[in-house]
Design a protein around this motif. Structure first.
Motif, PDB file in Angstrom:
ATOM      1  N   MET A 155     111.039  35.515  57.631  1.00 25.84           N
ATOM      2  CA  MET A 155     111.579  35.430  58.285  1.00 25.84           C
ATOM      3  C   MET A 155     113.623  35.770  58.670  1.00 25.84           C
ATOM      4  O   MET A 155     114.408  36.763  60.207  1.00 25.84           O
ATOM      5  N   ASN A 325     104.270  32.695  62.343  1.00 23.35           N
ATOM      6  CA  ASN A 325     106.215  32.729  63.100  1.00 23.35           C
ATOM      7  C   ASN A 325     105.824  33.768  64.132  1.00 23.35           C
ATOM      8  O   ASN A 325     104.810  34.694  64.075  1.00 23.35           O
ATOM      9  N   THR A 327     108.485  37.422  65.387  1.00 22.98           N
ATOM     10  CA  THR A 327     109.457  37.919  64.421  1.00 22.98           C
ATOM     11  C   THR A 327     110.007  38.909  65.773  1.00 22.98           C
ATOM     12  O   THR A 327     108.690  39.534  65.818  1.00 22.98           O
TER      13      THR A 327
END
Ligand code: FAD
Length: 422
Positions: A155, A325, A327
């Motif tokens: 990421m 996550n 993103t």
């Protein structure tokens, strides 16, 4: 009067100090910070590097002066060289030592650079702190960076690729794993993201680890890869992962698990009166039940809150981590919820280019890992419902389920979030 110490003043350290005061602690709070600046948000370093945010915006809780005054802190700038839990002692690099009644270790993590030839190359960069952001930004502003290798398809790596491409820098993204986001993305989703990256001009070098860096006589650096090949470039940015900052603890002083300081649900370590929070702490992974340090901003904040309450003698518990996550990069939104490594049956619920892309693994009717591409509107809802399920939190909110339905989410997937076995 009681004296408490907070070592490391990032997100977790700040939340602990605030929570101590909110929970009625009236004693002394001594804060040790190696930056000597207000707590910073590492998530914003790529935006500061890109010049899209001023440096002050990287300090989300305001200036150090205001924080110090509002929370009644005593701040000790400078690196701490030793925390001795046995003696409740904190020693700074200048040799000064002080003893406390309770301690929080919230030293976060640093960018990991593997031991290898050329690791100190002047053309090598990392991305974790505002100092990292300042250094890379200064280099880019010289205007002579035309090509870069970003090592680590993580990421952080993808955000660095994004900022470099925005400046017109030719980029190669490299990783020893065969696909991007190896810990989060299913191979099918990763392949789609890679297709889009290549279309946007990013070269991919996967399945080969970095074995060294060699400075070039004509300037720049060669990135040496494990298959014997090398990529010449002006700069290399190493986004290989992180390691908790725990060198200040004597070996064996606190129990550890998977790298982080092992804590219970009140954030207390194996030594009574010593607490840990944030990227340096290992808390229960809600899916596996196993302690794990999950380096996320919201986790660090919540853990700091719980540590502060516990230190102040108020009962609060940390519910546990969910690996995830969320993103945004290069006109894409990639969301991964849950542990990609857990075994499960893989199913595609929706695969519409430009529309909703939703895949998941399940085991015994329970969601294990979810990947969502291009539909960030539903990510928060799915994350909240999944957390509710893992924490055994009762019936899901019908309005949220309805919102998912209206967004075109497959009924079978919604039933999984309702807790119904498919
Ligand atoms: C580029 C990037 C992108 C990210 N993106 C996301 C995201 O999208 N979502 C998300 O949730 N999280 C993201 N993160 C992770 C998130 O920023 C961290 O999980 C969070 O900042 C951890 O907070 P912390 O307080 O534990 O540690 P830190 O923020 O690292 O703070 C620890 C502090 O302790 C100091 N310290 C260390 N050792 C010592 C010592 N010996 N003496 C004194 N002080 C010391 C450090 O300098 C630092 O100031 C990202 C991180 C990066 C780098």
């Amino acid at each position: 009067m009681e004296r408490y110490a907070i070592v490391g003043f990032g997100c977790a350290g700040y939340h602990c100090a605030r929570s101590l005061r909110e929970n009625g602690f009236n004693g002394e709070i001594h804060v040790y910070t190696d930056t000597g600046r207000a707590p910073e948000n590492p998530m914003l370093t790529t935006y500061v590097t890109a010049g899209r945010l001023p440096e002050e915006a990287g300090c989300p809780f305001g200036s150090l002066e205001n924080i110090t005054r509002n929370l009644g802190l005593t701040v000790h700038p400078g690196r701490v060289s030793l925390v001795s839990p046995a003696d409740m002692e904190v020693r700074s690099q200048s040799g000064r030592a002080a003893v406390y009644d309770k301690l929080l270790v919230s030293t976060g993590a640093r960018a990991f650079v593997p031991p290898m030839d050329g690791q100190d190359s002047p053309s090598a960069y990392t991305m974790r702190t505002m100092d990292d952001a300042r250094r890379l930004r200064a280099r880019l502003e010289r205007g002579d960076v035309k090509s870069a290798v970003v090592v680590g398809a993580s990421m952080v790596g993808i955000k660095v690729v994004e900022l470099l491409r925005q400046r017109g820098v030719d980029c190669t993204l490299s990783d020893m794993a065969p696909h991007i986001f190896p810990l989060a993305a299913f191979d099918t989703v990763a392949a789609e993201i890679e297709r889009r990256l290549e279309r946007a001009g990013v070269a991919l070098a996967f399945g080969r680890g970095i074995s060294g860096l060699r400075d070039r006589s004509e300037g720049g650096v060669s990135v040496l890869l494990s298959d014997g090949s090398c990529v010449a470039c002006d700069i290399a940015v190493l986004c290989i992962g992180t390691r908790p900052n725990l060198e200040l603890l004597p070996p064996g002083a606190l129990s550890r698990d998977r790298g982080g300081i092992l804590v219970d649900e009140t954030m207390e370590s194996s030594v009574p009166g010593v607490y840990a929070a944030g990227d340096c702490a290992s808390c229960t992974n809600l899916q596996t039940g196993v302690p794990q340090a999950v380096g996320l901003w919201a986790n660090a904040g919540r853990q700091g809150d719980v540590a502060g309450a516990s230190m102040a003698g108020v009962r609060d518990v940390y519910e546990g981590n969910l690996v995830h996550n969320i993103t945004h990069f290069m006109d894409m939104d990639f969301i991964s919820l849950g542990d990609r490594g857990l075994p499960g049956e893989h199913r595609v619920y929706s695969r519409r280019d430009g529309g909703l892309w939703l895949e998941a693994t399940t085991d015994g009717g329970e969601l294990r890992c979810v990947n969502i591409l291009d539909c960030k509107e539903i990510s928060g809802i799915v994350r909240g419902l999944l957390l509710r399920q893992l924490r055994g939190g009762g019936a899901p909110d019908i309005l949220l389920l309805e919102k998912l339905r209206r967004s075109g989410v497959d009924g079978a997937f919604i039933k999984l979030l309702e807790g119904e076995v498919q």
